[in-house]
Write a protein that holds these residues in place. Structure first.
Motif, PDB file in Angstrom:
ATOM      1  N   GLU A  44      30.239  49.466  21.075  1.00 25.68           N
ATOM      2  CA  GLU A  44      29.254  48.488  21.510  1.00 25.68           C
ATOM      3  C   GLU A  44      29.509  48.109  22.969  1.00 25.68           C
ATOM      4  O   GLU A  44      30.624  48.216  23.481  1.00 25.68           O
ATOM      5  CB  GLU A  44      29.339  47.245  20.620  1.00 25.68           C
ATOM      6  N   ARG A  45      28.453  47.646  23.596  1.00 21.74           N
ATOM      7  CA  ARG A  45      28.584  47.172  24.967  1.00 21.74           C
ATOM      8  C   ARG A  45      29.482  45.940  24.991  1.00 21.74           C
ATOM      9  O   ARG A  45      29.379  45.068  24.118  1.00 21.74           O
ATOM     10  CB  ARG A  45      27.198  46.832  25.512  1.00 21.74           C
ATOM     11  N   GLU A  46      30.359  45.883  25.976  1.00 23.75           N
ATOM     12  CA  GLU A  46      31.282  44.757  26.043  1.00 23.75           C
ATOM     13  C   GLU A  46      31.307  44.142  27.438  1.00 23.75           C
ATOM     14  O   GLU A  46      31.072  44.817  28.445  1.00 23.75           O
ATOM     15  CB  GLU A  46      32.708  45.193  25.656  1.00 23.75           C
ATOM     16  N   PHE A  47      31.608  42.878  27.459  1.00 21.57           N
ATOM     17  CA  PHE A  47      31.699  42.114  28.705  1.00 21.57           C
ATOM     18  C   PHE A  47      32.927  42.546  29.495  1.00 21.57           C
ATOM     19  O   PHE A  47      33.995  42.785  28.923  1.00 21.57           O
ATOM     20  CB  PHE A  47      31.792  40.627  28.374  1.00 21.57           C
ATOM     21  N   VAL A  48      32.770  42.618  30.812  1.00 24.33           N
ATOM     22  CA  VAL A  48      33.888  42.940  31.692  1.00 24.33           C
ATOM     23  C   VAL A  48      34.197  41.761  32.618  1.00 24.33           C
ATOM     24  O   VAL A  48      35.315  41.252  32.637  1.00 24.33           O
ATOM     25  CB  VAL A  48      33.576  44.191  32.536  1.00 24.33           C
ATOM     26  N   ALA A  49      33.200  41.336  33.392  1.00 28.09           N
ATOM     27  CA  ALA A  49      33.413  40.257  34.350  1.00 28.09           C
ATOM     28  C   ALA A  49      32.069  39.652  34.731  1.00 28.09           C
ATOM     29  O   ALA A  49      31.031  40.295  34.588  1.00 28.09           O
ATOM     30  CB  ALA A  49      34.121  40.770  35.607  1.00 28.09           C
ATOM     31  N   ALA A  50      32.108  38.404  35.201  1.00 30.16           N
ATOM     32  CA  ALA A  50      30.889  37.743  35.653  1.00 30.16           C
ATOM     33  C   ALA A  50      31.217  36.808  36.799  1.00 30.16           C
ATOM     34  O   ALA A  50      32.374  36.386  36.973  1.00 30.16           O
ATOM     35  CB  ALA A  50      30.223  36.971  34.510  1.00 30.16           C
ATOM     36  N   LEU A  51      30.173  36.477  37.542  1.00 28.96           N
ATOM     37  CA  LEU A  51      30.350  35.627  38.724  1.00 28.96           C
ATOM     38  C   LEU A  51      29.117  34.763  38.901  1.00 28.96           C
ATOM     39  O   LEU A  51      27.981  35.253  38.818  1.00 28.96           O
ATOM     40  CB  LEU A  51      30.568  36.515  39.954  1.00 28.96           C
ATOM     41  N   ARG A  52      29.333  33.506  39.145  1.00 32.64           N
ATOM     42  CA  ARG A  52      28.248  32.580  39.476  1.00 32.64           C
ATOM     43  C   ARG A  52      27.898  32.759  40.945  1.00 32.64           C
ATOM     44  O   ARG A  52      28.770  32.609  41.809  1.00 32.64           O
ATOM     45  CB  ARG A  52      28.702  31.144  39.238  1.00 32.64           C
ATOM     46  N   TRP A  53      26.629  33.097  41.231  1.00 33.75           N
ATOM     47  CA  TRP A  53      26.279  33.340  42.619  1.00 33.75           C
ATOM     48  C   TRP A  53      26.502  32.093  43.463  1.00 33.75           C
ATOM     49  O   TRP A  53      26.999  32.174  44.580  1.00 33.75           O
ATOM     50  CB  TRP A  53      24.814  33.778  42.716  1.00 33.75           C
ATOM     51  N   SER A  54      26.134  30.956  42.956  1.00 36.00           N
ATOM     52  CA  SER A  54      26.371  29.697  43.668  1.00 36.00           C
ATOM     53  C   SER A  54      27.719  29.149  43.243  1.00 36.00           C
ATOM     54  O   SER A  54      27.949  28.893  42.070  1.00 36.00           O
ATOM     55  CB  SER A  54      25.281  28.674  43.341  1.00 36.00           C
ATOM     56  N   GLY A  55      28.609  29.047  44.177  1.00 35.39           N
ATOM     57  CA  GLY A  55      29.927  28.499  43.877  1.00 35.39           C
ATOM     58  C   GLY A  55      30.988  29.548  43.649  1.00 35.39           C
ATOM     59  O   GLY A  55      32.170  29.303  43.867  1.00 35.39           O
ATOM     60  N   GLY A  56      30.593  30.732  43.169  1.00 40.06           N
ATOM     61  CA  GLY A  56      31.533  31.836  43.048  1.00 40.06           C
ATOM     62  C   GLY A  56      32.485  31.796  41.873  1.00 40.06           C
ATOM     63  O   GLY A  56      33.459  32.545  41.826  1.00 40.06           O
ATOM     64  N   THR A  58      34.294  32.708  38.606  1.00 40.20           N
ATOM     65  CA  THR A  58      34.412  34.027  37.985  1.00 40.20           C
ATOM     66  C   THR A  58      34.922  33.949  36.563  1.00 40.20           C
ATOM     67  O   THR A  58      35.588  32.983  36.176  1.00 40.20           O
ATOM     68  CB  THR A  58      35.342  34.932  38.810  1.00 40.20           C
ATOM     69  N   TYR A  59      34.602  34.993  35.805  1.00 40.48           N
ATOM     70  CA  TYR A  59      34.993  35.105  34.407  1.00 40.48           C
ATOM     71  C   TYR A  59      35.434  36.542  34.167  1.00 40.48           C
ATOM     72  O   TYR A  59      34.837  37.476  34.707  1.00 40.48           O
ATOM     73  CB  TYR A  59      33.804  34.793  33.495  1.00 40.48           C
ATOM     74  N   TYR A  60      36.461  36.719  33.335  1.00 38.31           N
ATOM     75  CA  TYR A  60      36.967  38.056  33.063  1.00 38.31           C
ATOM     76  C   TYR A  60      37.269  38.237  31.582  1.00 38.31           C
ATOM     77  O   TYR A  60      37.718  37.310  30.901  1.00 38.31           O
ATOM     78  CB  TYR A  60      38.255  38.325  33.850  1.00 38.31           C
ATOM     79  N   ALA A  61      37.066  39.457  31.110  1.00 41.94           N
ATOM     80  CA  ALA A  61      37.551  39.820  29.785  1.00 41.94           C
ATOM     81  C   ALA A  61      39.074  39.913  29.846  1.00 41.94           C
ATOM     82  O   ALA A  61      39.641  40.293  30.882  1.00 41.94           O
ATOM     83  CB  ALA A  61      36.958  41.159  29.366  1.00 41.94           C
ATOM     84  N   ASP A  62      39.725  39.591  28.741  1.00 40.35           N
ATOM     85  CA  ASP A  62      41.189  39.644  28.710  1.00 40.35           C
ATOM     86  C   ASP A  62      41.702  41.039  29.042  1.00 40.35           C
ATOM     87  O   ASP A  62      42.761  41.185  29.666  1.00 40.35           O
ATOM     88  CB  ASP A  62      41.700  39.232  27.322  1.00 40.35           C
ATOM     89  N   SER A  63      40.959  42.043  28.657  1.00 36.19           N
ATOM     90  CA  SER A  63      41.415  43.430  28.834  1.00 36.19           C
ATOM     91  C   SER A  63      41.445  43.870  30.296  1.00 36.19           C
ATOM     92  O   SER A  63      42.087  44.869  30.622  1.00 36.19           O
ATOM     93  CB  SER A  63      40.504  44.376  28.041  1.00 36.19           C
ATOM     94  N   VAL A  64      40.759  43.140  31.173  1.00 32.12           N
ATOM     95  CA  VAL A  64      40.715  43.552  32.580  1.00 32.12           C
ATOM     96  C   VAL A  64      41.294  42.497  33.524  1.00 32.12           C
ATOM     97  O   VAL A  64      41.469  42.777  34.719  1.00 32.12           O
ATOM     98  CB  VAL A  64      39.275  43.897  33.024  1.00 32.12           C
TER      99      VAL A  64
END
Length: 126
Positions: A44-56, A58-64
């Motif tokens: 299945e598709r899994e989350f890797v990382a994300a970023l809020r454009w305003s403010g910056g 960040t969020y990461y999967a534990d695996s990365v």
């Protein structure tokens, strides 16, 4: 209309590095969250990382976490995913995604995202 175009995938040996880019167009992205997801064959598709454009923020999967870094260039409307210390299990098609998100929460769920790129293949040989 929002368009997302990924680039930078390829073949790399385990322990190596790759940098992915996601060129975003079609609007200004203030208030948007930009995410990277991946999907390996038969998984299945899994989350890797994300970023809020305003403010910056960040969020990461534990695996990365600690190996991958998500960042943005406001002037170029581009989001990057720097991937270091790559492992065979990082092999997947990587997708860039975007969503207008006016509250906190849901950044790591693919159901949050409205716009998706076409994907770029990352293959890590062991």
């Amino acid at each position: 209309q929002v368009q997302l175009v990924e680039s930078g995938g390829g073949l790399v040996q385990a322990g190596g590095s790759l940098s992915l880019s996601c060129a975003a167009s079609g609007r200004t992205f203030s208030g948007y969250v930009m995410g990277w997801f991946r999907q390996a064959p038969e998984k299945e598709r899994e989350f890797v990382a994300a970023l809020r454009w305003s403010g910056g923020r960040t969020y990461y999967a534990d695996s990365v976490r600690g190996r991958f870094t998500i960042s943005r260039d406001n002037a170029k409307n581009t989001v990057y995913l720097q991937m270091n210390s790559l492992k065979a299990e990082d092999t997947a098609v990587y997708y860039c995604a975007a969503a207008l998100l006016t509250f906190f929460g849901g950044e790591m769920s693919d159901k949050t995202y409205t716009y998706w790129g076409q994907g770029t293949q990352v293959t890590v040989s062991s």
